[in-house]
Design a protein around this motif. Structure first.
Motif, mmCIF file in Angstrom:
data_model
loop_
_atom_site.group_PDB
_atom_site.id
_atom_site.type_symbol
_atom_site.label_atom_id
_atom_site.label_comp_id
_atom_site.label_asym_id
_atom_site.label_seq_id
_atom_site.Cartn_x
_atom_site.Cartn_y
_atom_site.Cartn_z
ATOM 1 N N MET A 118 90.595 37.784 23.386
ATOM 2 C CA MET A 118 89.682 36.819 24.027
ATOM 3 C C MET A 118 88.777 37.526 25.047
ATOM 4 N N GLU A 119 87.496 37.128 25.049
ATOM 5 C CA GLU A 119 86.557 37.721 26.019
ATOM 6 C C GLU A 119 86.788 37.142 27.399
ATOM 7 N N ILE A 120 86.839 38.014 28.384
ATOM 8 C CA ILE A 120 87.064 37.528 29.746
ATOM 9 C C ILE A 120 85.755 37.614 30.528
ATOM 10 N N THR A 121 85.402 36.479 31.177
ATOM 11 C CA THR A 121 84.143 36.427 31.946
ATOM 12 C C THR A 121 84.476 36.287 33.432
ATOM 13 N N TRP A 122 83.445 36.296 34.285
ATOM 14 C CA TRP A 122 83.680 36.088 35.731
ATOM 15 C C TRP A 122 84.286 34.705 35.959
ATOM 16 N N THR A 123 85.065 34.544 36.999
ATOM 17 C CA THR A 123 85.490 33.187 37.390
ATOM 18 C C THR A 123 84.263 32.491 37.978
ATOM 19 N N ASN A 124 84.341 31.163 38.095
ATOM 20 C CA ASN A 124 83.194 30.431 38.660
ATOM 21 C C ASN A 124 82.882 30.907 40.065
ATOM 22 N N ALA A 125 83.934 31.121 40.842
ATOM 23 C CA ALA A 125 83.733 31.548 42.236
ATOM 24 C C ALA A 125 83.053 32.919 42.279
ATOM 25 N N GLN A 126 83.503 33.816 41.410
ATOM 26 C CA GLN A 126 82.889 35.160 41.368
ATOM 27 C C GLN A 126 81.417 35.054 40.958
ATOM 28 N N LYS A 127 81.173 34.231 39.951
ATOM 29 C CA LYS A 127 79.807 34.087 39.449
ATOM 30 C C LYS A 127 78.883 33.547 40.545
ATOM 31 N N GLN A 128 79.389 32.547 41.264
ATOM 32 C CA GLN A 128 78.577 31.952 42.348
ATOM 33 C C GLN A 128 78.252 32.981 43.419
ATOM 34 N N ARG A 129 79.273 33.757 43.748
ATOM 35 C CA ARG A 129 79.099 34.773 44.785
ATOM 36 C C ARG A 129 78.043 35.804 44.339
ATOM 37 N N LEU A 130 78.145 36.232 43.082
ATOM 38 C CA LEU A 130 77.186 37.221 42.575
ATOM 39 C C LEU A 130 75.783 36.618 42.505
ATOM 40 N N ALA A 131 75.718 35.336 42.114
ATOM 41 C CA ALA A 131 74.408 34.685 42.015
ATOM 42 C C ALA A 131 73.763 34.581 43.406
ATOM 43 N N ALA A 132 74.579 34.362 44.434
ATOM 44 C CA ALA A 132 74.035 34.267 45.798
ATOM 45 C C ALA A 132 73.380 35.582 46.210
ATOM 46 N N PHE A 133 73.845 36.670 45.619
ATOM 47 C CA PHE A 133 73.227 37.979 45.892
ATOM 48 C C PHE A 133 72.082 38.259 44.925
ATOM 49 N N GLU A 134 71.736 37.250 44.129
ATOM 50 C CA GLU A 134 70.667 37.395 43.146
ATOM 51 C C GLU A 134 70.975 38.434 42.081
ATOM 52 N N ALA A 135 72.254 38.552 41.704
ATOM 53 C CA ALA A 135 72.593 39.449 40.596
ATOM 54 C C ALA A 135 71.899 38.917 39.336
ATOM 55 N N GLY A 136 71.399 39.802 38.481
ATOM 56 C CA GLY A 136 70.642 39.391 37.296
ATOM 57 C C GLY A 136 71.536 38.851 36.187
ATOM 58 N N ALA A 137 70.883 38.326 35.118
ATOM 59 C CA ALA A 137 71.622 37.735 33.993
ATOM 60 C C ALA A 137 72.553 38.758 33.341
ATOM 61 N N ASP A 138 72.095 40.009 33.247
ATOM 62 C CA ASP A 138 72.925 41.066 32.648
ATOM 63 C C ASP A 138 74.280 41.131 33.316
ATOM 64 N N CYS A 139 74.214 41.080 34.619
ATOM 65 C CA CYS A 139 75.433 41.181 35.418
ATOM 66 C C CYS A 139 76.260 39.895 35.303
ATOM 67 N N LEU A 140 75.599 38.754 35.385
ATOM 68 C CA LEU A 140 76.328 37.477 35.381
ATOM 69 C C LEU A 140 77.001 37.200 34.037
ATOM 70 N N ASN A 141 76.437 37.746 32.957
ATOM 71 C CA ASN A 141 77.005 37.470 31.632
ATOM 72 C C ASN A 141 77.958 38.555 31.132
ATOM 73 N N LYS A 142 78.338 39.453 32.003
ATOM 74 C CA LYS A 142 79.254 40.540 31.604
ATOM 75 C C LYS A 142 80.592 40.010 31.088
ATOM 76 N N THR A 143 81.170 40.738 30.160
ATOM 77 C CA THR A 143 82.520 40.366 29.702
ATOM 78 C C THR A 143 83.464 41.553 29.884
ATOM 79 N N PHE A 144 84.746 41.252 29.936
ATOM 80 C CA PHE A 144 85.757 42.279 30.247
ATOM 81 C C PHE A 144 86.922 42.163 29.278
ATOM 82 N N SER A 145 87.684 43.276 29.180
ATOM 83 C CA SER A 145 88.815 43.228 28.249
ATOM 84 C C SER A 145 90.079 42.712 28.937
ATOM 85 N N SER A 146 90.108 42.714 30.268
ATOM 86 C CA SER A 146 91.289 42.183 30.963
ATOM 87 C C SER A 146 90.868 41.615 32.317
#
Ligand code: ATP
Ligand code: MG
Length: 278
Positions: A1-29
């Motif tokens: 299963m693809e692992i994405t940022w948690t909502n809280a992490q995503k919000q925090r990154l978005a507040a720093f204006e992280a780009g879509a590339d960063c916000l849509n990243k996936t992880f193996s664990s």
């Protein structure tokens, strides 16, 4: 299963204006994700602190203030006169722009009393002044104002309820010069704001009928119109004119390639584009 940022992490990154590339990243664990988050957050905090340091040590003034000064210099050099009119606007003045109960913008108006609003635009005040200035000064008469405007807005990343409008008008120019002058003035404002890529797109406005929009990608930076126009009639104005209205926060967003207008708004949470809870 693809692992994405948690909502809280995503919000925090978005507040720093992280780009879509960063916000849509996936992880193996989740371990990998959480480690990446901590590293990224550290980098973003460091960059934000650097920006705040630059403000304190070098520029001393936020982008919006500096941009305002540069626009004032560029426009006065081009022969425009700056004016400053009241923020409170009467119901009667709005009605002269056809902004009455039937108008969509009417529901966006903040009322401070039955007959007084916080101005949603500068144009009625500029019309008011122009009636006298056209009588007193030789033509063309070229004026501008930069100041706060207020609209009840429910839409997100490109709208503020309090924003800074630049409105310029030139009245009494030859009919055939209007289009080229409008283009010239749009270029003057946009280039002074440090924006290289923009387009002019014809559109239709509820207040002015046929208008021209100045856009940067999907973002509307400003709207322009030309007269003679039906709205001139109540003022007894018969001149040829061109006018443009820009949102300074939109210009700042485009100049800094930001996707969050709040960073550049009058704010208690942001300073010069930087979120302060870092
Ligand atoms: P939009 O279609 O984006 O809502 P508008 O066409 O209603 O904007 P205008 O009346 O043309 O806006 O105002 C001129 C400029 O003022 C806009 O091009 C925009 O840059 C800025 N502006 C208008 N409303 C807002 C707002 N709520 N927040 C920030 N800027 C705004
Ligand atoms: Mg518009």
């Amino acid at each position: 299963m693809e692992i994405t940022w948690t909502n809280a992490q995503k919000q925090r990154l978005a507040a720093f204006e992280a780009g879509a590339d960063c916000l849509n990243k996936t992880f193996s664990s989740t371990v990998e994700r959480n480690r990446s988050f901590l590293e990224l957050e550290k980098e973003l905090v460091a960059a934000a602190k650097k920006q705040l340091c630059r403000l304190r040590e070098e520029t001393k003034r936020p982008l919006l203030s500096r941009m305002e000064s540069e626009l004032v210099s560029a426009l006065t050099r081009a022969g425009f006169v700056q004016v400053s009119t009241p923020i409170m606007m009467s119901r009667r003045l709005l009605a002269r722009m056809n902004i009455t109960e039937k108008h969509r913008l009417f529901d966006q108006v903040y009322w401070v009393s039955k007959n007084k609003s916080l101005r949603p635009m500068l144009a009625p005040n500029l019309y008011y002044l122009l009636v006298d200035l056209l009588r007193l000064w030789e033509k063309p008469v070229s004026i501008f104002e930069i100041g706060s405007c207020f609209r009840k807005e429910s839409r997100g990343a490109q709208h503020l309820s309090e924003f800074t409008m630049l409105n310029l008008v030139e009245m009494g120019l030859p009919l055939e010069q209007r289009w080229s002058r409008l283009k010239e003035l749009a270029a003057l404002v946009v280039e002074t704001a440090g924006i290289v890529r923009y387009e002019l797109v014809t559109a239709s406005s509820e207040v002015y009928g046929e208008t021209v929009d100045v856009v940067c990608g999907e973002l509307e930076l400003g709207s322009g119109a030309m007269g003679p126009h039906p709205l001139d009639i109540p003022w007894g104005i018969t001149e040829n004119w061109v006018g443009l209205g820009f949102g300074l926060e939109r210009l700042a967003m485009a100049a800094r390639k930001s996707n969050n207008i709040k960073s550049y708004a009058k704010s208690l949470s942001y300073l010069d584009g930087v979120r302060l809870n870092i």
